[in-house]
Motif scaffolding. Structure first.
Motif, PDB file in Angstrom:
ATOM      1  N   PHE A  98     -24.267 -11.040  29.459  1.00 56.64           N
ATOM      2  CA  PHE A  98     -24.070 -11.451  30.845  1.00 56.64           C
ATOM      3  C   PHE A  98     -23.152 -12.886  30.786  1.00 56.64           C
ATOM      4  O   PHE A  98     -23.509 -13.958  30.350  1.00 56.64           O
ATOM      5  N   ARG A  99     -22.088 -12.700  31.671  1.00 56.73           N
ATOM      6  CA  ARG A  99     -21.533 -13.858  31.800  1.00 56.73           C
ATOM      7  C   ARG A  99     -20.686 -13.847  33.019  1.00 56.73           C
ATOM      8  O   ARG A  99     -20.184 -12.795  33.514  1.00 56.73           O
ATOM      9  N   TYR A 100     -20.719 -14.950  33.866  1.00 58.54           N
ATOM     10  CA  TYR A 100     -20.285 -14.845  35.330  1.00 58.54           C
ATOM     11  C   TYR A 100     -18.875 -15.129  35.096  1.00 58.54           C
ATOM     12  O   TYR A 100     -18.155 -16.145  35.295  1.00 58.54           O
ATOM     13  N   GLU A 101     -17.828 -14.129  35.086  1.00 60.61           N
ATOM     14  CA  GLU A 101     -16.574 -13.793  34.705  1.00 60.61           C
ATOM     15  C   GLU A 101     -15.853 -13.185  36.151  1.00 60.61           C
ATOM     16  O   GLU A 101     -16.615 -12.695  36.970  1.00 60.61           O
ATOM     17  N   LYS A 102     -14.582 -13.302  36.108  1.00 60.62           N
ATOM     18  CA  LYS A 102     -14.090 -12.372  37.346  1.00 60.62           C
ATOM     19  C   LYS A 102     -13.724 -11.179  36.849  1.00 60.62           C
ATOM     20  O   LYS A 102     -13.127 -10.985  35.909  1.00 60.62           O
ATOM     21  N   ARG A 117     -13.201  -6.760  31.479  1.00 58.27           N
ATOM     22  CA  ARG A 117     -13.884  -7.939  31.693  1.00 58.27           C
ATOM     23  C   ARG A 117     -15.072  -7.730  32.760  1.00 58.27           C
ATOM     24  O   ARG A 117     -14.740  -7.554  33.938  1.00 58.27           O
ATOM     25  N   TYR A 118     -16.238  -7.764  32.270  1.00 61.43           N
ATOM     26  CA  TYR A 118     -17.206  -7.466  33.031  1.00 61.43           C
ATOM     27  C   TYR A 118     -18.295  -8.467  33.061  1.00 61.43           C
ATOM     28  O   TYR A 118     -18.271  -9.420  32.193  1.00 61.43           O
ATOM     29  N   ARG A 119     -19.164  -8.582  34.034  1.00 62.83           N
ATOM     30  CA  ARG A 119     -20.293  -9.505  33.954  1.00 62.83           C
ATOM     31  C   ARG A 119     -21.421  -9.311  33.305  1.00 62.83           C
ATOM     32  O   ARG A 119     -22.236  -9.998  32.705  1.00 62.83           O
ATOM     33  N   ASP A 124     -21.721  -4.976  26.836  1.00 58.38           N
ATOM     34  CA  ASP A 124     -22.257  -4.849  25.592  1.00 58.38           C
ATOM     35  C   ASP A 124     -21.546  -5.119  24.489  1.00 58.38           C
ATOM     36  O   ASP A 124     -20.421  -5.027  24.273  1.00 58.38           O
ATOM     37  N   GLN A 125     -22.304  -5.715  23.454  1.00 60.02           N
ATOM     38  CA  GLN A 125     -21.527  -5.896  22.272  1.00 60.02           C
ATOM     39  C   GLN A 125     -22.601  -5.305  21.050  1.00 60.02           C
ATOM     40  O   GLN A 125     -23.644  -5.270  21.312  1.00 60.02           O
ATOM     41  N   VAL A 126     -21.920  -5.035  20.034  1.00 59.96           N
ATOM     42  CA  VAL A 126     -22.466  -4.717  18.781  1.00 59.96           C
ATOM     43  C   VAL A 126     -21.864  -5.620  17.640  1.00 59.96           C
ATOM     44  O   VAL A 126     -20.823  -5.851  17.663  1.00 59.96           O
ATOM     45  N   ASN A 133      -6.974  -7.721  25.215  1.00 62.90           N
ATOM     46  CA  ASN A 133      -7.180  -6.828  23.798  1.00 62.90           C
ATOM     47  C   ASN A 133      -7.706  -6.949  22.808  1.00 62.90           C
ATOM     48  O   ASN A 133      -7.770  -6.372  21.767  1.00 62.90           O
ATOM     49  N   ALA A 134      -8.569  -8.243  22.970  1.00 60.00           N
ATOM     50  CA  ALA A 134      -9.423  -8.528  21.670  1.00 60.00           C
ATOM     51  C   ALA A 134     -10.660  -7.527  21.920  1.00 60.00           C
ATOM     52  O   ALA A 134     -11.434  -7.390  22.808  1.00 60.00           O
ATOM     53  N   LEU A 135     -10.758  -6.539  20.954  1.00 59.47           N
ATOM     54  CA  LEU A 135     -11.883  -5.586  20.718  1.00 59.47           C
ATOM     55  C   LEU A 135     -13.126  -6.407  20.610  1.00 59.47           C
ATOM     56  O   LEU A 135     -14.153  -6.099  20.635  1.00 59.47           O
ATOM     57  N   GLY A 136     -12.898  -7.359  19.367  1.00 62.95           N
ATOM     58  CA  GLY A 136     -13.987  -8.090  18.945  1.00 62.95           C
ATOM     59  C   GLY A 136     -13.447  -9.122  17.887  1.00 62.95           C
ATOM     60  O   GLY A 136     -12.207  -9.199  17.798  1.00 62.95           O
ATOM     61  N   ILE A 159     -18.435  -7.138  18.508  1.00 66.32           N
ATOM     62  CA  ILE A 159     -17.501  -6.082  19.099  1.00 66.32           C
ATOM     63  C   ILE A 159     -17.841  -5.657  20.626  1.00 66.32           C
ATOM     64  O   ILE A 159     -19.082  -5.504  20.492  1.00 66.32           O
ATOM     65  N   GLY A 160     -17.010  -5.897  21.317  1.00 62.61           N
ATOM     66  CA  GLY A 160     -17.450  -5.645  22.749  1.00 62.61           C
ATOM     67  C   GLY A 160     -17.127  -3.961  22.718  1.00 62.61           C
ATOM     68  O   GLY A 160     -16.224  -3.085  22.833  1.00 62.61           O
ATOM     69  N   VAL A 161     -18.433  -3.360  23.397  1.00 57.65           N
ATOM     70  CA  VAL A 161     -18.458  -1.818  23.368  1.00 57.65           C
ATOM     71  C   VAL A 161     -17.583  -1.357  24.444  1.00 57.65           C
ATOM     72  O   VAL A 161     -16.799  -0.301  24.284  1.00 57.65           O
TER      73      VAL A 161
HETATM   74  P1  AMP Z   1     -16.772 -13.259  22.417  1.00 60.15           P
HETATM   75  O1  AMP Z   1     -18.293 -13.185  22.193  1.00 60.15           O
HETATM   76  O2  AMP Z   1     -16.225 -13.960  23.630  1.00 60.15           O
HETATM   77  O3  AMP Z   1     -16.049 -13.715  21.134  1.00 60.15           O
HETATM   78  O4  AMP Z   1     -16.255 -11.880  22.499  1.00 60.15           O
HETATM   79  C1  AMP Z   1     -16.429 -10.750  21.525  1.00 60.15           C
HETATM   80  C2  AMP Z   1     -15.857  -9.477  21.991  1.00 60.15           C
HETATM   81  O5  AMP Z   1     -16.857  -8.981  23.260  1.00 60.15           O
HETATM   82  C3  AMP Z   1     -14.516  -9.592  22.952  1.00 60.15           C
HETATM   83  O6  AMP Z   1     -13.574  -9.268  22.030  1.00 60.15           O
HETATM   84  C4  AMP Z   1     -14.550  -8.350  24.013  1.00 60.15           C
HETATM   85  O7  AMP Z   1     -14.449  -7.168  23.186  1.00 60.15           O
HETATM   86  C5  AMP Z   1     -16.195  -8.336  24.383  1.00 60.15           C
HETATM   87  N1  AMP Z   1     -16.318  -9.094  25.822  1.00 60.15           N
HETATM   88  C6  AMP Z   1     -16.580 -10.783  25.663  1.00 60.15           C
HETATM   89  N2  AMP Z   1     -16.525 -10.964  27.080  1.00 60.15           N
HETATM   90  C7  AMP Z   1     -16.495  -9.778  27.940  1.00 60.15           C
HETATM   91  C8  AMP Z   1     -16.668  -9.369  29.195  1.00 60.15           C
HETATM   92  N3  AMP Z   1     -16.916 -10.265  30.232  1.00 60.15           N
HETATM   93  N4  AMP Z   1     -16.482  -8.188  29.258  1.00 60.15           N
HETATM   94  C9  AMP Z   1     -16.516  -7.136  28.372  1.00 60.15           C
HETATM   95  N5  AMP Z   1     -16.191  -7.445  27.167  1.00 60.15           N
HETATM   96  C10 AMP Z   1     -16.377  -8.918  26.793  1.00 60.15           C
END
Ligand code: AMP
Length: 386
Positions: A77-81, A86-88, A91-93, A245-248, A272-274
């Motif tokens: 969870f991140r309080y982003e716009k 980019r969501y609040r 999921d990550q794997v 564009n960073a998938l992970g 990696i951002g799911v």
């Molecule tokens: P980070 O943990 O910031 O290094 O992010 C790793 C990966 O998680 C990113 O490359 C994205 O795929 C994904 N990610 C990070 N923040 C978000 C977010 N707010 N919404 C969706 N995916 C995210």
């Protein structure tokens, strides 16, 4: 990941806020984007913004043998716009390994991320790598970068000038057209690496070469935090907009375990951002979108519990089966069966119950309706499957 010796770890979604504060005081993720609150017991807690800190906390708490190799998957969870990619809640794997400094491990970790994305069928992914060296090397680099950027201040965008005041490394992340020329001419961290760091980075590249994973050395790939060191990498999705564009990404880190009260322990991992990966999968059409269709649709006009018994029995034998509810008419149940897409209906009326049979009716072809003994239903359906 499990074939490579990684075990699953499931960290809690809520942690004491100190776990994240200690590991990321300087990051936006921690300073601006954290969902934190005081609970009913006056504990200051946070919804996890990432998994690494919790895994290091668990390592310090339980002291497992090294190498500690784990994988995880779950929401952050991140309080982003919010915007596309980019969501609040997202999921990550990912994986983390604690306790090993060998460059071969960097290659293993990168390769697992790469294989994961390619096994999905994604083709337009590029791997970018860089080395951040050790902290003294970084300090020299940052000071050279700072002088250079200050000397070119006039050519930078307003946003980058204010970034420069906070963290010169982050200026290299700027995607603004106006900044590109300055960034291209900036000092490169590889030129500041000492012998050990240089050797480590060469070993990583040689390792990727032998297992034929294509990569690009991207000098702009630097991370703003002190605990990152040596190898850093990113999987970039070719179909996504550049800001998302960073998938992970991932890399080596030091001192996270120490900051949480443990012994000096090297670590490396990726996340990696799911959600973004699925966007990339949509863009590259790698998943056929097949609607889930049941194999059989049970129509029961008796108002008894026959439909319940038959669906339970068939599902228990491995068939996918659906039905309608609320004692609807034969006609409306037939419509529901059609809509479900099931190729066959199993029809049970009062006569069928008395005679201990069911009717098997094709919903797609003209093949004649079949009478099946109730007791032989599963055997008959298994035969049909062959
Ligand atoms: P980070 O943990 O910031 O290094 O992010 C790793 C990966 O998680 C990113 O490359 C994205 O795929 C994904 N990610 C990070 N923040 C978000 C977010 N707010 N919404 C969706 N995916 C995210």
């Amino acid at each position: 990941m499990e074939r490579a010796g990684y075990a699953q770890v499931i960290p809690p979604i809520l942690e004491d806020i100190g776990v994240f504060h200690r590991v990321g005081e300087a990051t936006d993720v921690v300073t601006k984007e954290m969902y934190d609150f005081v609970d009913k017991g006056d504990r200051h807690v946070a919804l996890r913004p990432e998994h690494t800190a919790s895994i290091c906390r668990a390592y310090v708490q339980h002291r497992p043998a090294t190498p500690f190799k784990v994988w995880y998957a779950g929401p952050n969870f991140r309080y982003e716009k919010p915007q596309r990619g980019r969501y609040r809640q997202f999921d990550q794997v990912g994986i983390e390994v604690l306790g090993v400094d060998d460059p071969d491990l960097d290659v293993e970790v990168i390769a697992l991320g790469w294989e994961f994305l390619s096994s999905l069928g994604l083709k337009q992914v590029s791997l970018l790598i860089n080395s951040l060296g050790e902290s003294s090397e970084r300090t020299d680099f940052i000071s050279a970068l700072n002088s250079y950027l200050e000397s070119r201040r006039g050519a930078l965008s307003q946003e980058s000038i204010s970034t420069l005041e906070r963290n010169p490394l982050r200026v290299l992340d700027s995607k603004r057209e106006q900044d590109q020329e300055v960034i291209l001419g900036a000092p490169k961290i590889v030129d500041f690496l000492g012998n050990d760091s240089r050797r480590h980075f060469e070993r990583v590249q040689a390792g990727l070469d032998v297992i034929r994973i294509p990569y690009t050395v991207e000098h702009r790939l630097v991370r703003g935090l002190d605990y990152y060191r040596q190898t850093t990498f990113e999987f970039s999705g070719g179909t996504l907009e550049s800001a998302q564009n960073a998938l992970g990404g991932g890399g080596r880190y030091d001192s996270l375990v120490e900051d949480l009260g443990g012994p000096a322990t090297p670590g490396i991992g990726f996340a990696i951002g799911v959600d973004r990966t699925l966007l990339a999968c949509d863009d590259e059409s790698v998943f056929p979108i097949d609607k889930r269709v049941p194999e059989y649709f049970v129509i029961d006009t008796t108002g008894g519990s026959e439909a319940l018994v038959v669906t339970t029995e068939l599902r228990g034998s491995g068939f996918s089966v659906d039905r309608s509810f609320s004692g609807r008419s034969m006609k409306s149940q037939m419509k529901a069966a059609d809509r479900s897409g099931a190729p066959y209906a199993i029809i049970i009326g009062s006569d069928e119950v008395v005679n201990e049979i069911v009717l098997l009716k094709s919903l797609r072809t003209d093949e004649p309706q079949e009478v099946v003994q109730r007791s032989a239903l599963i055997t008959r359906l298994r035969e049909k499957k062959k």
